[in-house]
Design an enzyme around this catalytic site. Structure first.
Site, PDB file in Angstrom:
ATOM      1  N   ALA A 258     -20.487  24.286 -18.965  1.00 59.29           N
ATOM      2  CA  ALA A 258     -21.150  25.414 -18.306  1.00 59.29           C
ATOM      3  C   ALA A 258     -20.192  26.039 -17.298  1.00 59.29           C
ATOM      4  O   ALA A 258     -19.455  25.344 -16.612  1.00 59.29           O
ATOM      5  CB  ALA A 258     -22.404  24.915 -17.608  1.00 59.29           C
ATOM      6  N   CYS A 266     -11.281  37.128 -28.993  1.00 58.46           N
ATOM      7  CA  CYS A 266     -12.002  36.811 -30.236  1.00 58.46           C
ATOM      8  C   CYS A 266     -13.512  36.719 -30.080  1.00 58.46           C
ATOM      9  O   CYS A 266     -14.242  37.510 -30.657  1.00 58.46           O
ATOM     10  CB  CYS A 266     -11.463  35.513 -30.826  1.00 58.46           C
ATOM     11  SG  CYS A 266      -9.775  35.681 -31.399  1.00 58.46           S
TER      12      CYS A 266
HETATM   13  C1  UDX Z   1     -11.488  31.151 -30.328  1.00 56.29           C
HETATM   14  C2  UDX Z   1     -11.830  30.091 -31.388  1.00 56.29           C
HETATM   15  O1  UDX Z   1     -11.972  28.819 -30.750  1.00 56.29           O
HETATM   16  C3  UDX Z   1     -10.738  30.053 -32.449  1.00 56.29           C
HETATM   17  O2  UDX Z   1     -11.075  29.108 -33.458  1.00 56.29           O
HETATM   18  C4  UDX Z   1     -10.606  31.432 -33.051  1.00 56.29           C
HETATM   19  O3  UDX Z   1      -9.574  31.451 -34.015  1.00 56.29           O
HETATM   20  C5  UDX Z   1     -10.305  32.461 -31.967  1.00 56.29           C
HETATM   21  O4  UDX Z   1     -11.319  32.408 -30.955  1.00 56.29           O
HETATM   22  P1  UDX Z   1      -9.838  31.276 -28.246  1.00 56.29           P
HETATM   23  O5  UDX Z   1     -10.275  32.687 -28.056  1.00 56.29           O
HETATM   24  O6  UDX Z   1      -8.391  30.929 -28.139  1.00 56.29           O
HETATM   25  O7  UDX Z   1     -10.292  30.739 -29.681  1.00 56.29           O
HETATM   26  O8  UDX Z   1     -10.615  30.431 -27.145  1.00 56.29           O
HETATM   27  P2  UDX Z   1     -11.612  29.191 -27.059  1.00 56.29           P
HETATM   28  O9  UDX Z   1     -10.859  27.967 -26.726  1.00 56.29           O
HETATM   29  O10 UDX Z   1     -12.523  29.149 -28.216  1.00 56.29           O
HETATM   30  O11 UDX Z   1     -12.420  29.615 -25.740  1.00 56.29           O
HETATM   31  C6  UDX Z   1     -13.171  30.839 -25.730  1.00 56.29           C
HETATM   32  C7  UDX Z   1     -13.820  31.074 -24.396  1.00 56.29           C
HETATM   33  O12 UDX Z   1     -14.911  30.192 -24.213  1.00 56.29           O
HETATM   34  C8  UDX Z   1     -12.920  30.875 -23.166  1.00 56.29           C
HETATM   35  O13 UDX Z   1     -13.153  31.952 -22.274  1.00 56.29           O
HETATM   36  C9  UDX Z   1     -13.384  29.565 -22.588  1.00 56.29           C
HETATM   37  O14 UDX Z   1     -13.173  29.502 -21.199  1.00 56.29           O
HETATM   38  C10 UDX Z   1     -14.863  29.604 -22.922  1.00 56.29           C
HETATM   39  N1  UDX Z   1     -15.493  28.268 -23.000  1.00 56.29           N
HETATM   40  C11 UDX Z   1     -15.075  27.373 -23.939  1.00 56.29           C
HETATM   41  C12 UDX Z   1     -16.540  27.933 -22.143  1.00 56.29           C
HETATM   42  O15 UDX Z   1     -16.945  28.754 -21.295  1.00 56.29           O
HETATM   43  N2  UDX Z   1     -17.121  26.720 -22.254  1.00 56.29           N
HETATM   44  C13 UDX Z   1     -16.735  25.797 -23.175  1.00 56.29           C
HETATM   45  O16 UDX Z   1     -17.333  24.709 -23.213  1.00 56.29           O
HETATM   46  C14 UDX Z   1     -15.674  26.128 -24.038  1.00 56.29           C
END
Ligand code: UDX
Length: 444
Positions: A258, A266
């Site tokens: 959270a 993406c």
């Molecule tokens: C994502 C997908 O994971 C990947 O498979 C796809 O190819 C591209 O999009 P990415 O954008 O690099 O990858 O980031 P990711 O690690 O998925 O995190 C996305 C966002 O979610 C970040 O802003 C992160 O801070 C947030 N997040 C992630 C949370 O707020 N809580 C979580 O528990 C996990």
């Protein structure tokens, strides 16, 4: 003979794919219309931050196995396989995916291919795109060459892009023929030899796997963030709730952190493009829940802004706020749709004096929001701050203790926007701490 591969589009996805293909032993040319990007990459200079990638780029530019060009004619008569890795940004008008770069690259390629080749889409596209593009390729390419399309979605995460490309957790091949499948098996022989799960399917399923995965991840994050709104109201500990849920193997703990929510290039655009595409297909309500997922996500940013106001007794104007982290996530310099930068900008617009420190993201953030103050260390950001906001969970910030910040700050107030600090430790040291998913009583 060594496979010759071209990678069209040398942004995040394409540059990573090109360097990793060279690392796997193929001869590779990266293609882009951006001359500046091509010049930099040709000199081994990576225009973005990604751990491990600069080393691969330099190694293979030096070895000659990896080259870059702006000339489609150069690759059309050379490569056996052309990967399409151009961007599909959000269209302002209807939040659908803007396919102009995909369309342009397919058109240019089709006109320049002079030998048999497989064209492999990697970009994230609305379902139905691959079948349409297969038609374009057939119509536009020379009748004497055999050009086929396949769709092979990319799941790489920023910060882990090299690992995700060289050793992916699964491979998806959307193909129309056994020949295309065989060619892709050659490309990914190493990963397949290590028992990487492979899904061979049609175009539509391959396109959908990617958007469904991102929609699921976004939903998971907003799911726990919705519970944050509940625990902020009734009390309770959102981190413990996530841990307890995560022990259920069907749910799993990952992506249940959270905080201020998801951003980046993406997840936000992909869930919007999916809603638009599904509506175009006449399914007007099928993806309505993603609208809520987006809303919950954006409300987290409102919550941090409102906490900042509360902690500063509703007089933000002229107060100094230190923002730790503006990248959308750690180990990245990407600030696209970054919740942290959005919050920083909004507090600046409310009249606060905002000073930002991000280990890698300052330059990109400065380009988008030049009026914030940018500094090169936690200590400089925290100097004379009335309030500290931790908004991206870099290890450097996770390791902070009250003693690190106390000498600099003017007010011992902190918002933990990513739920990564030991709140009891800070409170014992006399700090007022607010966190997402935690009830906050301004009276203390
Ligand atoms: C994502 C997908 O994971 C990947 O498979 C796809 O190819 C591209 O999009 P990415 O954008 O690099 O990858 O980031 P990711 O690690 O998925 O995190 C996305 C966002 O979610 C970040 O802003 C992160 O801070 C947030 N997040 C992630 C949370 O707020 N809580 C979580 O528990 C996990």
């Amino acid at each position: 003979m060594t496979l010759r591969i071209s990678v069209i589009g040398t942004g995040y996805l394409g540059a990573t794919h090109a360097a990793c293909m060279a690392e796997l032993g193929f001869e590779v040319i990266g293609v882009d219309v951006d001359q500046d990007k091509i010049s930099r990459l040709s000199q081994g200079d990576l225009p973005f931050h990604e751990p491990g990638l600069p080393e691969l780029l330099v190694k293979h530019v030096r070895s000659g196995r990896l080259r870059f060009t702006t000339d489609y004619a150069e690759v059309g008569g050379w490569a056996d396989i052309h990967f399409i890795g151009v961007g599909t940004p959000e269209r302002a008008a209807d939040r659908g995916a803007d396919l102009r770069y995909v369309d342009a690259s397919i058109q240019s390629l089709a006109r320049h291919i002079t030998r048999d080749a497989l064209v492999v889409g990697k970009s994230t596209v609305p379902v139905g795109t691959a079948r349409r593009l297969a038609g374009v390729l057939a119509a536009e390419s020379r009748p004497d060459v055999n050009v086929e399309l396949a769709w092979n979605p990319e799941f790489l995460r920023e910060g882990f892009a090299v690992k995700d490309t060289v050793s992916p957790d699964r491979l998806v091949f959307g193909v129309d023929s056994g020949t295309a499948e065989a060619r892709l098996r050659e490309v990914y022989a190493r990963a397949l030899g290590q028992d990487t799960p492979l899904v061979v399917t049609d175009f539509e399923t391959a396109e959908l796997v990617k958007v469904a995965a991102n929609a699921f991840l976004a939903t998971k994050i907003s799911f726990i963030n919705a519970f944050s709104e509940v625990t902020e109201t009734v009390g309770g500990d959102i981190r413990t709730l996530a841990d307890a849920l995560g022990f259920d193997a069907r749910i799993g703990r990952k992506f249940l952190n959270a905080g201020i929510g998801f951003g980046g290039g993406c997840l936000p655009k992909d869930i919007r493009a999916l809603q638009t595409r599904v509506s175009e297909l006449g399914l007007n309500h099928t993806m309505d829940f993603l609208h809520n997922v987006d809303d919950i996500n954006l409300r987290r940013r409102d919550r941090v802004v409102s906490l900042a106001h509360q902690m500063l007794d509703n007089s933000v104007a002229g107060r100094r706020i230190a923002v730790l982290g503006v990248a959308f996530k750690p180990d990245s310099d990407d600030v696209r749709d970054s919740p942290a930068l959005d919050v920083a900008g909004r507090l600046y617009n409310d009249g606060a004096e905002v000073t930002v420190y991000d280990p890698e993201g300052n330059d990109n953030a400065r380009r988008r929001f030049p009026r914030l103050g940018y500094v090169d260390s936690v200590a400089d950001a925290a100097r004379d701050a009335d309030l500290v906001l931790l908004l991206t969970e870099w290890n450097e910030f996770k390791a902070l203790t009250p003693a690190d910040l106390a000498p600099q700050v003017r007010g011992t107030r902190l918002v933990d926007g990513r739920n990564v600090l030991d709140h009891a430790q800070w409170e014992q040291a006399g700090w007022t701490i607010a966190a997402l998913g935690r009830r906050f009583d301004p009276a203390g």
